[in-house]
Design a protein around this motif. Structure first.
Motif, PDB file in Angstrom:
ATOM      1  N   HIS A  12      -7.328   9.419  -8.739  1.00 16.25           N
ATOM      2  CA  HIS A  12      -7.295   9.809 -10.153  1.00 16.25           C
ATOM      3  C   HIS A  12      -8.252  10.951 -10.459  1.00 16.25           C
ATOM      4  O   HIS A  12      -8.593  11.186 -11.610  1.00 16.25           O
ATOM      5  N   ARG A  41       8.436  12.042  -1.030  1.00 20.98           N
ATOM      6  CA  ARG A  41       7.405  11.009  -0.900  1.00 20.98           C
ATOM      7  C   ARG A  41       7.258  10.179  -2.173  1.00 20.98           C
ATOM      8  O   ARG A  41       6.766   9.065  -2.157  1.00 20.98           O
ATOM      9  N   ARG A  50       2.957   5.013 -12.045  1.00 19.79           N
ATOM     10  CA  ARG A  50       2.270   6.279 -11.739  1.00 19.79           C
ATOM     11  C   ARG A  50       3.257   7.395 -11.381  1.00 19.79           C
ATOM     12  O   ARG A  50       3.039   8.558 -11.705  1.00 19.79           O
ATOM     13  N   ARG A 133      -2.543   7.557  -2.427  1.00 16.91           N
ATOM     14  CA  ARG A 133      -2.286   8.836  -3.098  1.00 16.91           C
ATOM     15  C   ARG A 133      -2.660   9.997  -2.168  1.00 16.91           C
ATOM     16  O   ARG A 133      -2.064  11.068  -2.214  1.00 16.91           O
ATOM     17  N   ARG A 335      -2.574  -1.399 -12.209  1.00 16.33           N
ATOM     18  CA  ARG A 335      -1.193  -0.903 -12.108  1.00 16.33           C
ATOM     19  C   ARG A 335      -0.927  -0.620 -10.629  1.00 16.33           C
ATOM     20  O   ARG A 335      -1.778  -0.089  -9.934  1.00 16.33           O
ATOM     21  N   ASP A 337       2.277  -0.270  -7.199  1.00 20.45           N
ATOM     22  CA  ASP A 337       3.657  -0.271  -6.728  1.00 20.45           C
ATOM     23  C   ASP A 337       3.904  -1.646  -6.106  1.00 20.45           C
ATOM     24  O   ASP A 337       2.981  -2.268  -5.591  1.00 20.45           O
TER      25      ASP A 337
HETATM   26  C1  EPS Z   1      -2.194   3.263  -5.285  1.00 19.02           C
HETATM   27  C2  EPS Z   1      -1.937   2.772  -6.558  1.00 19.02           C
HETATM   28  C3  EPS Z   1      -0.971   3.418  -7.449  1.00 19.02           C
HETATM   29  C4  EPS Z   1       0.012   4.205  -6.616  1.00 19.02           C
HETATM   30  C5  EPS Z   1      -0.786   5.165  -5.767  1.00 19.02           C
HETATM   31  C6  EPS Z   1      -1.504   4.410  -4.711  1.00 19.02           C
HETATM   32  O1  EPS Z   1      -1.548   4.372  -8.285  1.00 19.02           O
HETATM   33  P1  EPS Z   1      -2.145   3.995  -9.719  1.00 19.02           P
HETATM   34  O2  EPS Z   1      -3.353   3.155  -9.395  1.00 19.02           O
HETATM   35  O3  EPS Z   1      -2.513   5.308 -10.367  1.00 19.02           O
HETATM   36  O4  EPS Z   1      -1.074   3.269 -10.455  1.00 19.02           O
HETATM   37  O5  EPS Z   1       1.006   4.829  -7.377  1.00 19.02           O
HETATM   38  O6  EPS Z   1       0.039   6.084  -5.143  1.00 19.02           O
HETATM   39  C7  EPS Z   1       0.131   7.314  -5.649  1.00 19.02           C
HETATM   40  C8  EPS Z   1      -0.441   7.713  -6.780  1.00 19.02           C
HETATM   41  C9  EPS Z   1       0.923   8.180  -4.823  1.00 19.02           C
HETATM   42  O7  EPS Z   1       1.065   9.349  -5.190  1.00 19.02           O
HETATM   43  O8  EPS Z   1       1.426   7.686  -3.813  1.00 19.02           O
HETATM   44  C10 EPS Z   1      -3.194   2.617  -4.434  1.00 19.02           C
HETATM   45  O9  EPS Z   1      -3.954   1.785  -4.920  1.00 19.02           O
HETATM   46  O10 EPS Z   1      -3.252   2.906  -3.223  1.00 19.02           O
END
Ligand code: EPS
Length: 388
Positions: A12, A41, A50, A133, A335, A337
């Motif tokens: 972030h 990707r 996200r 990320r 939050r 996936d």
């Molecule tokens: C991730 C958590 C999520 C994923 C992130 C990897 O992001 P957020 O915490 O902002 O919801 O979407 O992956 C990406 C942002 C990406 O581009 O692949 C984690 O905790 O590893």
């Protein structure tokens, strides 16, 4: 000549950077082709909120002029659009406001041991860099490696072969053209029946507050025999691929070809017999070795399979401990996936492309792409090797 790929950046924070060092001059990089890899990707059923925020695009800030590499390090940037929502919390510079720390490490994540090792009190200082990320930067660098490989007649593809307990029909006959429409499947799976069942499984487990792992397969075509070497452990290509693939977040096992299955087979069914034909040269009718023998490519397609564990961020958190009080507590709930195996396959392509491109740089040297191509042509002629 060695190829090096370095990334910097937090999930972030303002953005991600990839530095790719060791590419020859004169290689054409196409902006759309690089952005396409980043978009691929971001695909996949099971992604969280996200991906609706991010529209990953490359910005080249070094090593390229008018679309051609100059031979120096290539710097690629990918902006985090979500940074706009995290500007206070993730600002590289001090901010006035006192911000709450995260104290609830997630089992299966880098959270706890990362804070211990680096002497930190805020889990966010670890999780931001540990986040997958970071793989956006690897994919950007891998896209440049793919452009280099295309000049040498090689392509790298991937598909998902398992999500949770749902397995795709096994395919041993894949050709590059079979991958043309793989991204049209919501889970990047070539078997339409399994693809539907995988989507259902993601829905079912997501409703039960679960996350899902799985297996993807990367296949590279058109690789000349003799990349890597049997003469030293560091140059064996299987070892280099294993390191690169296992370094992808949440990947826990890797196999070259039928590496897992052959352990249980008698020797007579575990290898690929050698044939010769004046038109084709040497060839094999099977590819259990996944295109590698003695740590070297053997002219068959390179096949690498990787197992991904279910993501450790759970909407129904596991038990953990508050690191500020040592009291029992539920792990951090963020939050997340629910399944990223389809995206991990694209990252796998990038890592395989990088390792193979590095092997070509070692084998062929060359300061300009034309030098590399000339060296490859001379080597292919000596081998009397013909592409299928
Ligand atoms: C991730 C958590 C999520 C994923 C992130 C990897 O992001 P957020 O915490 O902002 O919801 O979407 O992956 C990406 C942002 C990406 O581009 O692949 C984690 O905790 O590893």
């Amino acid at each position: 000549m060695t190829l090096r790929l370095t990334t910097a950046g937090e999930s972030h924070g303002p953005g991600l950077t990839c530095i790719l060092e060791g590419m020859p001059a004169g290689l054409t990089l196409d902006r759309d082709a690089l952005n396409l890899e980043l978009r691929r990707r971001q695909l996949g059923y099971g992604r969280g909120g996200r991906m609706k925020i991010e529209h990953d695009q490359v910005e080249l800030t070094g090593g390229v002029r008018h679309g051609r590499t100059l031979g120096g390090p290539i710097a690629i940037q990918v902006v985090n659009r979500d940074y706009a929502n995290w500007e206070e919390r993730m600002n590289p510079w001090p901010v006035d406001e006192e911000l709450p720390e995260v104290h609830l490490p997630r089992p299966g994540h880098a959270d706890l041991v990362g804070t211990q090792k680096f002497g930190l009190t805020d889990v966010r200082d670890v999780l931001e860099r540990a986040s997958a990320r970071e793989t956006a930067a690897r994919v950007a660098g891998g896209a440049a490696a793919k452009a280099f490989l295309r000049q040498l007649g090689a392509t790298v593809h991937s598909h998902v072969i398992q999500i949770a307990s749902v397995k795709a029909q096994r395919r041993d006959d894949l050709r590059p053209e079979d991958f043309r429409r793989v991204d049209e499947s919501p889970v990047r799976c070539l078997d339409p029946t399994a693809s539907e069942a995988m989507v259902d499984e993601i829905d079912r487990l997501r409703k039960a507050n679960e996350s899902l792992g799985g297996v993807f397969e990367v296949v590279a075509f058109g690789l000349v025999p003799g990349l890597g070497s049997h003469v030293s452990w560091e140059s064996r290509l299987d070892g280099r691929l294993g390191q690169a693939i296992l370094s992808i977040q949440a990947i826990k096992a890797v196999a070259i070809g039928d590496g897992i299955e052959v352990a249980g087979l008698p020797g007579s069914r575990a290898h690929d017999e050698i044939f010769y034909d004046s038109d084709r040269g040497y060839y094999r009718e099977t590819n259990r070795a996944g295109g590698l023998e003695g740590g070297m490519t053997n002219g068959s397609p390179l096949v690498v399979r990787a197992s991904m564990k279910p993501l450790p961020t759970l909407t129904k958190p596991l038990r953990s401990v508050d690191i500020s009080t040592h009291e029992p507590a539920d792990a951090l709930r963020e939050r997340t996936d629910s399944c990223t195996v389809p995206a991990a396959g694209v990252v796998g392509e990038a890592m395989v492309a990088f390792v193979v491109a590095d092997a070509y740089r070692h084998k062929l040297g060359g300061d300009h792409i034309d030098d590399v191509r000339a060296a490859l042509a001379a080597y292919e002629e000596r081998l009397d090797w013909r592409r299928d």
